[in-house]
Write a protein that holds these residues in place. Structure first.
Motif, PDB file in Angstrom:
ATOM      1  N   LEU A 123      -5.887 -43.878 -84.694  1.00  0.00           N
ATOM      2  CA  LEU A 123      -6.194 -42.527 -84.251  1.00  0.00           C
ATOM      3  C   LEU A 123      -6.561 -42.568 -82.773  1.00  0.00           C
ATOM      4  O   LEU A 123      -7.489 -43.280 -82.382  1.00  0.00           O
ATOM      5  N   GLU A 124      -5.811 -41.830 -81.952  1.00  0.00           N
ATOM      6  CA  GLU A 124      -6.103 -41.735 -80.528  1.00  0.00           C
ATOM      7  C   GLU A 124      -6.301 -40.271 -80.182  1.00  0.00           C
ATOM      8  O   GLU A 124      -5.343 -39.497 -80.155  1.00  0.00           O
ATOM      9  N   GLY A 125      -7.570 -39.901 -79.926  1.00  0.00           N
ATOM     10  CA  GLY A 125      -7.875 -38.496 -79.691  1.00  0.00           C
ATOM     11  C   GLY A 125      -7.602 -37.702 -80.954  1.00  0.00           C
ATOM     12  O   GLY A 125      -8.119 -38.009 -82.023  1.00  0.00           O
ATOM     13  N   ASP A 126      -6.773 -36.678 -80.826  1.00  0.00           N
ATOM     14  CA  ASP A 126      -6.400 -35.856 -81.983  1.00  0.00           C
ATOM     15  C   ASP A 126      -4.997 -36.180 -82.469  1.00  0.00           C
ATOM     16  O   ASP A 126      -4.376 -35.361 -83.171  1.00  0.00           O
ATOM     17  N   ASP A 127      -4.486 -37.356 -82.125  1.00  0.00           N
ATOM     18  CA  ASP A 127      -3.153 -37.772 -82.564  1.00  0.00           C
ATOM     19  C   ASP A 127      -3.246 -39.033 -83.416  1.00  0.00           C
ATOM     20  O   ASP A 127      -3.935 -39.992 -83.058  1.00  0.00           O
ATOM     21  N   LEU A 128      -2.534 -39.011 -84.528  1.00  0.00           N
ATOM     22  CA  LEU A 128      -2.429 -40.207 -85.369  1.00  0.00           C
ATOM     23  C   LEU A 128      -1.133 -40.922 -85.000  1.00  0.00           C
ATOM     24  O   LEU A 128      -0.043 -40.343 -85.091  1.00  0.00           O
ATOM     25  N   LEU A 129      -1.255 -42.180 -84.586  1.00  0.00           N
ATOM     26  CA  LEU A 129      -0.109 -42.969 -84.155  1.00  0.00           C
ATOM     27  C   LEU A 129       0.258 -43.960 -85.255  1.00  0.00           C
ATOM     28  O   LEU A 129      -0.582 -44.749 -85.704  1.00  0.00           O
ATOM     29  N   ILE A 130       1.504 -43.910 -85.686  1.00  0.00           N
ATOM     30  CA  ILE A 130       1.988 -44.765 -86.783  1.00  0.00           C
ATOM     31  C   ILE A 130       3.149 -45.593 -86.260  1.00  0.00           C
ATOM     32  O   ILE A 130       4.088 -45.057 -85.668  1.00  0.00           O
ATOM     33  N   GLU A 131       3.107 -46.890 -86.502  1.00  0.00           N
ATOM     34  CA  GLU A 131       4.212 -47.758 -86.095  1.00  0.00           C
ATOM     35  C   GLU A 131       4.528 -48.728 -87.231  1.00  0.00           C
ATOM     36  O   GLU A 131       3.639 -49.418 -87.750  1.00  0.00           O
ATOM     37  N   VAL A 132       5.803 -48.768 -87.604  1.00  0.00           N
ATOM     38  CA  VAL A 132       6.286 -49.723 -88.611  1.00  0.00           C
ATOM     39  C   VAL A 132       7.389 -50.535 -87.944  1.00  0.00           C
ATOM     40  O   VAL A 132       8.411 -49.976 -87.534  1.00  0.00           O
ATOM     41  N   ARG A 133       7.184 -51.846 -87.843  1.00  0.00           N
ATOM     42  CA  ARG A 133       8.112 -52.709 -87.108  1.00  0.00           C
ATOM     43  C   ARG A 133       8.550 -53.867 -87.991  1.00  0.00           C
ATOM     44  O   ARG A 133       7.727 -54.466 -88.692  1.00  0.00           O
ATOM     45  N   ASP A 134       9.854 -54.191 -87.976  1.00  0.00           N
ATOM     46  CA  ASP A 134      10.336 -55.350 -88.719  1.00  0.00           C
ATOM     47  C   ASP A 134      11.213 -56.215 -87.819  1.00  0.00           C
ATOM     48  O   ASP A 134      11.587 -55.809 -86.723  1.00  0.00           O
ATOM     49  N   ASP A 135      11.515 -57.431 -88.307  1.00  0.00           N
ATOM     50  CA  ASP A 135      12.331 -58.367 -87.519  1.00  0.00           C
ATOM     51  C   ASP A 135      13.724 -58.521 -88.132  1.00  0.00           C
ATOM     52  O   ASP A 135      14.330 -59.589 -88.059  1.00  0.00           O
ATOM     53  N   GLY A 136      14.232 -57.428 -88.709  1.00  0.00           N
ATOM     54  CA  GLY A 136      15.520 -57.483 -89.404  1.00  0.00           C
ATOM     55  C   GLY A 136      16.718 -57.372 -88.476  1.00  0.00           C
ATOM     56  O   GLY A 136      16.642 -57.636 -87.268  1.00  0.00           O
ATOM     57  N   VAL A 137      17.845 -56.946 -89.055  1.00  0.00           N
ATOM     58  CA  VAL A 137      19.124 -56.960 -88.337  1.00  0.00           C
ATOM     59  C   VAL A 137      19.279 -55.774 -87.395  1.00  0.00           C
ATOM     60  O   VAL A 137      20.185 -55.745 -86.553  1.00  0.00           O
ATOM     61  N   GLY A 138      18.429 -54.741 -87.507  1.00  0.00           N
ATOM     62  CA  GLY A 138      18.528 -53.584 -86.625  1.00  0.00           C
ATOM     63  C   GLY A 138      19.725 -52.713 -86.955  1.00  0.00           C
ATOM     64  O   GLY A 138      20.324 -52.808 -88.030  1.00  0.00           O
ATOM     65  N   GLY A 139      20.058 -51.816 -86.022  1.00  0.00           N
ATOM     66  CA  GLY A 139      21.208 -50.952 -86.206  1.00  0.00           C
ATOM     67  C   GLY A 139      20.948 -49.746 -87.081  1.00  0.00           C
ATOM     68  O   GLY A 139      21.894 -49.100 -87.537  1.00  0.00           O
ATOM     69  N   ALA A 140      19.696 -49.410 -87.339  1.00  0.00           N
ATOM     70  CA  ALA A 140      19.394 -48.242 -88.165  1.00  0.00           C
ATOM     71  C   ALA A 140      19.818 -46.969 -87.435  1.00  0.00           C
ATOM     72  O   ALA A 140      19.553 -46.807 -86.247  1.00  0.00           O
ATOM     73  N   ASP A 141      20.486 -46.061 -88.139  1.00  0.00           N
ATOM     74  CA  ASP A 141      20.984 -44.823 -87.540  1.00  0.00           C
ATOM     75  C   ASP A 141      20.690 -43.666 -88.489  1.00  0.00           C
ATOM     76  O   ASP A 141      21.308 -43.552 -89.548  1.00  0.00           O
ATOM     77  N   PRO A 142      19.731 -42.767 -88.111  1.00  0.00           N
ATOM     78  CA  PRO A 142      19.379 -41.656 -89.008  1.00  0.00           C
ATOM     79  C   PRO A 142      20.555 -40.743 -89.317  1.00  0.00           C
ATOM     80  O   PRO A 142      20.563 -40.062 -90.343  1.00  0.00           O
TER      81      PRO A 142
END
Length: 557
Positions: free
Chosen positions: A490-509
């Motif tokens: 929590l930074e100020g009034d913002d919740l910061l979320i980070e999910v990081r992996d060491d996989g193959v990458g290339g994710a495309d929404p």
């Protein structure tokens, strides 16, 4: 006479008195002439009326000597604009050379006189008009020489005061031109602002982008004197015409990227582009057939990317800066219309996805309950009825009761699993840290968890939980990762979320993964989502959610 003496004036004194009386009379005539012209200027008379009055009044003061008002057309020609008794008619176009009288006026911005054209560079031109002498005074507008007022004589030099007299009238011409230009500028500005307001009102009302595009081209063309104007949207191979006014190119025409065109140059540089001539380029034939001589194009930029262009054809080099400025104003409105259309399309697609997701969720819940817990409960009921009948007949019902109990317990477990899939109890009871730790406990890939945020509003915790859950689900399905990391702060009034992996990458929404639904969920919470996934490096999902914590304390309390 009381001792006073009187004597008749001498001849010299009489001459001086007559000269003074003539001077006063001439000054009166001059002031009256200047006043008449000044009143025309003050009353906003058309410039052509002022021009004619100046030439006529000046000629009258110069004892009928021919007086001509001319304007410069470039650096080597004059156009006659008033000549009540001049040697050249109104509208005559007169070329001149270096060191001639008009050239000297243009270069010096001062009065120039020629008492005898013999041996002058323009002697031949003067002779063709029957001129023996001339005096010219410059007409200065905004510090530039606009033209000159000239008195001419066929046989003798003009009086020495001719220059100063002409200068007074030249100043009145400049005043008339200045006020005329000011009125013209005001009218042009009012028309421009009215046109921009009409288009802006269409944009503000959310009018369909196609209608806004038509309005943009119509209004821009009208302000540019009915020059051809077209609005074109870019795609991967070129640009397509979507709206036109007075333009030979039809709507729907696709113009491929081609070297030498303003459309191509603008797309590559993101800056306005001009083509003064297509001769000698690959587009020469096409431009000639379409009646296009030159082009001015300005970019329409949306979110830092060139999406379209507003183009005007057959613009002159001398006016293209003004054309560019006007097109740019309309391009900004077109950009807002395109952004609005994008937002509406994105909102429509998002709503469709939300509805589809909700429908699929209901179908899945119905299927899971029907195929699982509901069947167990049906079996439980049947077993209990059989047990009741057995007891009534005096038979043993222990096996039937055990079967009913087993089915009831399994139904309870399946319902618990379903509820956990909807919203885990660990999240509602223990907060975000507990919910995420419960989530990662069932994942085969090692996940490091760092949650420093305190308890937050339920809606924020739920959204944050599903951000992490969807990111980890995509990691398990697609990333082939060896390790992952979840960090929530929590930074100020913002919740910061980070999910990081060491996989193959290339994710495309855009390819239809669960990340699309995640984008919709975060948008609904008025947050932002960024996905970084270079091939071979891994994937990082970062989300920012606005929140106001209901309880401030240690994380997980």
């Amino acid at each position: 006479m009381d001792g006073a003496t009187w004597s008749s004036p001498s001849r010299g004194e009489l001459h001086d008195r007559v000269a003074a009386r003539d001077g006063l009379h001439r000054l009166g005539r001059e002031q009256a002439a200047l006043r008449r012209v000044a009143e025309l200027v003050a009353h906003g008379a058309p410039a052509t009326d002022v021009f004619g009055a100046v030439a006529a009044e000046a000629a009258g003061l110069l004892d009928g000597q021919a007086t001509t008002l001319t304007r410069f057309d470039g650096a080597a020609a004059l156009v006659v604009v008033a000549a009540p008794a001049g040697p050249a008619p109104v509208g005559a176009h007169i070329a001149f050379g270096r060191d001639t009288l008009p050239d000297r006026v243009l270069r010096t911005a001062d009065v120039v006189r020629v008492d005898d054209y013999t041996g002058q560079p323009d002697a031949e031109l003067a002779a063709s008009f029957g001129l023996g002498a001339a005096v010219s005074a410059p007409v200065l507008v905004a510090g530039e020489v606009w033209g000159m007022l000239t008195a001419t004589s066929g046989d003798r030099p003009l009086p020495q005061d001719t220059g100063p007299r002409l200068e007074q009238f030249a100043r009145l011409v400049a005043a008339a031109l200045g006020s005329s230009q000011a009125r013209s500028d005001l009218r042009a500005l009012a028309a421009e602002q009215a046109a921009l307001r009409r288009v802006a009102e269409l944009v503000a009302r959310g009018t369909a982008s196609d209608d806004v595009f038509v309005a943009v081209t119509d209004e821009a063309s009208a302000l540019l004197g009915d020059l051809p104007v077209a609005l074109m949207l870019y795609d991967d191979t070129g640009a397509v015409v979507v709206a036109t006014c007075h333009c030979p190119a039809p709507v729907g025409l696709h113009v491929p990227f081609s070297a030498g065109t303003a459309v191509d140059r603008l797309y590559r540089t993101g800056r306005p582009a001009h083509v003064d001539t297509y001769e000698g380029t690959p587009m020469a034939g096409i431009a000639r057939d379409a009646g296009i001589v030159s082009t001015t194009a300005v970019p329409i930029t949306v979110e830092g990317r060139v999406r379209a262009t507003l183009v005007s054809s057959n613009t002159l080099p001398a006016t293209r800066d003004a054309v560019e400025a006007r097109l740019t104003q309309f391009a900004e409105l077109a950009a807002v219309a395109i952004a609005n259309a994008d937002a509406r399309a994105e909102l429509t697609a998002s709503r469709a996805r939300v509805v589809a997701t909700a429908d699929e969720t209901r179908r899945r819940l119905q299927r899971d309950v029907h195929d699982g817990a509901q069947q167990r409960l049906v079996h439980t009921i049947i077993a209990l009825k059989l047990a009741r009948d057995a007891l009534a007949a005096g038979s043993s019902a222990a096996d039937l009761v055990d079967e009913a109990l087993a089915n009831a317990e399994r139904a309870n477990a399946e319902l618990r699993d379903l509820v956990h899939g909807i919203l885990p109890g660990s999240l509602t009871r223990g907060g975000l840290r507990a919910g995420i730790e419960s989530l990662v406990a069932d994942i085969a890939v090692p996940v490091d968890v760092g949650v420093t945020a305190p308890r937050l509003p339920a809606a924020t915790e739920t959204t944050a939980y599903f951000v992490v859950a969807e990111a980890l689900t995509n990691m398990v399905k697609h990333a082939r990762a060896r390790r992952a990391r979840v960090q929530v702060d929590l930074e100020g009034d913002d919740l910061l979320i980070e999910v990081r992996d060491d996989g193959v990458g290339g994710a495309d929404p855009t390819l239809g993964t669960g990340l699309v639904g995640l984008l919709d969920r975060v948008d609904a919470a008025e947050g932002s989502l960024a996905i970084t996934s270079p091939i071979g490096v891994g994937t990082t999902v970062r989300a920012t959610l606005p929140c106001r914590p209901e309880v401030r304390g240690d994380a997980g309390t």
